[in-house]
Design an enzyme around this catalytic site. Structure first.
Site, PDB file in Angstrom:
ATOM      1  N   LEU A 185     -23.735  16.047 -10.633  1.00  0.00           N
ATOM      2  CA  LEU A 185     -25.088  16.385 -11.082  1.00  0.00           C
ATOM      3  C   LEU A 185     -25.335  15.990 -12.537  1.00  0.00           C
ATOM      4  O   LEU A 185     -26.482  15.807 -12.934  1.00  0.00           O
ATOM      5  CB  LEU A 185     -25.365  17.877 -10.886  1.00  0.00           C
ATOM      6  CG  LEU A 185     -25.597  18.314  -9.447  1.00  0.00           C
ATOM      7  CD1 LEU A 185     -25.749  19.825  -9.362  1.00  0.00           C
ATOM      8  CD2 LEU A 185     -26.816  17.620  -8.849  1.00  0.00           C
ATOM      9  N   CYS A 232     -17.284  12.039  -6.781  1.00  0.00           N
ATOM     10  CA  CYS A 232     -16.818  12.378  -5.437  1.00  0.00           C
ATOM     11  C   CYS A 232     -17.289  13.780  -5.080  1.00  0.00           C
ATOM     12  O   CYS A 232     -16.955  14.745  -5.767  1.00  0.00           O
ATOM     13  CB  CYS A 232     -15.301  12.287  -5.358  1.00  0.00           C
ATOM     14  SG  CYS A 232     -14.665  12.724  -3.727  1.00  0.00           S
ATOM     15  N   GLU A 292     -18.142  24.549   2.719  1.00  0.00           N
ATOM     16  CA  GLU A 292     -18.696  25.423   3.746  1.00  0.00           C
ATOM     17  C   GLU A 292     -20.112  25.895   3.429  1.00  0.00           C
ATOM     18  O   GLU A 292     -20.688  26.669   4.185  1.00  0.00           O
ATOM     19  CB  GLU A 292     -17.779  26.625   3.926  1.00  0.00           C
ATOM     20  CG  GLU A 292     -16.409  26.238   4.445  1.00  0.00           C
ATOM     21  CD  GLU A 292     -15.493  27.438   4.586  1.00  0.00           C
ATOM     22  OE1 GLU A 292     -15.942  28.580   4.397  1.00  0.00           O
ATOM     23  OE2 GLU A 292     -14.321  27.210   4.901  1.00  0.00           O
ATOM     24  N   HIS A 304     -24.244  23.718  -0.801  1.00  0.00           N
ATOM     25  CA  HIS A 304     -24.061  23.074  -2.109  1.00  0.00           C
ATOM     26  C   HIS A 304     -23.781  21.577  -1.978  1.00  0.00           C
ATOM     27  O   HIS A 304     -24.247  20.785  -2.790  1.00  0.00           O
ATOM     28  CB  HIS A 304     -22.931  23.766  -2.875  1.00  0.00           C
ATOM     29  CG  HIS A 304     -22.830  23.366  -4.301  1.00  0.00           C
ATOM     30  ND1 HIS A 304     -23.794  23.672  -5.236  1.00  0.00           N
ATOM     31  CD2 HIS A 304     -21.873  22.685  -4.968  1.00  0.00           C
ATOM     32  CE1 HIS A 304     -23.444  23.185  -6.407  1.00  0.00           C
ATOM     33  NE2 HIS A 304     -22.274  22.581  -6.276  1.00  0.00           N
ATOM     34  N   ASN A 351     -24.075   2.680  -7.557  1.00  0.00           N
ATOM     35  CA  ASN A 351     -23.798   4.078  -7.258  1.00  0.00           C
ATOM     36  C   ASN A 351     -22.550   4.180  -6.379  1.00  0.00           C
ATOM     37  O   ASN A 351     -22.590   3.874  -5.192  1.00  0.00           O
ATOM     38  CB  ASN A 351     -24.995   4.724  -6.558  1.00  0.00           C
ATOM     39  CG  ASN A 351     -24.805   6.211  -6.352  1.00  0.00           C
ATOM     40  OD1 ASN A 351     -23.720   6.746  -6.531  1.00  0.00           O
ATOM     41  ND2 ASN A 351     -25.872   6.883  -5.968  1.00  0.00           N
TER      42      ASN A 351
END
Length: 154
Positions: free
Chosen positions: A61, A84, A89, A92, A117
């Site tokens: 981010l 990466c 779970e 996010h 990218n």
């Protein structure tokens, strides 16, 4: 005419190029491998060590804001995003994947700077490891090709 033989803008010659790399540290073993493969490919394609600038950030981010700062310096012919994101779970994964990808694209479009990218988005660590070297090399080639193509179009 642009690379009629292979659909590229010409030979991948990085001798006169300056390349900026923003690397996320999250999943550092994988992002370091991405960087090593990318860096080696840039050198193999003629980019001089002094013309490669690497900046690290905490995670995916944070990559777009540093790409934007580097693009605004007008010192780089192309930029590379390395990171990466591995599915967990929670939601996010989707948030980080979508927002980092959108941010990289926005910076490229807003600044007219080519950005390769190579922020991996995978289901698990083994998928990331399987892709880290190839995607690192690909990022270097994409950055060089797009730098030349945009130069030709200018």
């Amino acid at each position: 005419m642009f690379g009629a033989d292979k659909g590229t803008s010409g030979p991948l010659d990085g001798r006169k190029l300056s390349i900026g790399i923003v690397q996320a540290r999250f999943n550092e073993g994988i992002t370091n491998a991405l960087y090593e493969a990318c860096h080696a490919e840039l050198l193999a394609l003629g980019v001089q060590e002094k013309n490669i600038k690497r900046v690290t950030v905490p995670g995916a981010l944070e990559v777009p804001v540093v790409l934007q700062a580097m693009a605004e310096q007008d010192e780089y012919d192309a930029l590379i995003a390395l990171g990466c994101i591995i599915r967990g779970e929670t939601y996010h994964f989707e948030l980080v994947s979508n927002e980092s990808g959108a941010g990289v694209t926005r910076v490229s479009l807003d600044t007219h700077t080519p950005i390769a990218n190579a922020i991996l988005t995978t289901e698990n660590v083994s998928q990331a490891v399987a892709r880290q070297e190839e995607k690192g090399r690909d990022a270097a080639r994409v950055a060089i090709e797009m730098a030349h193509l945009l130069e030709q179009l200018a």
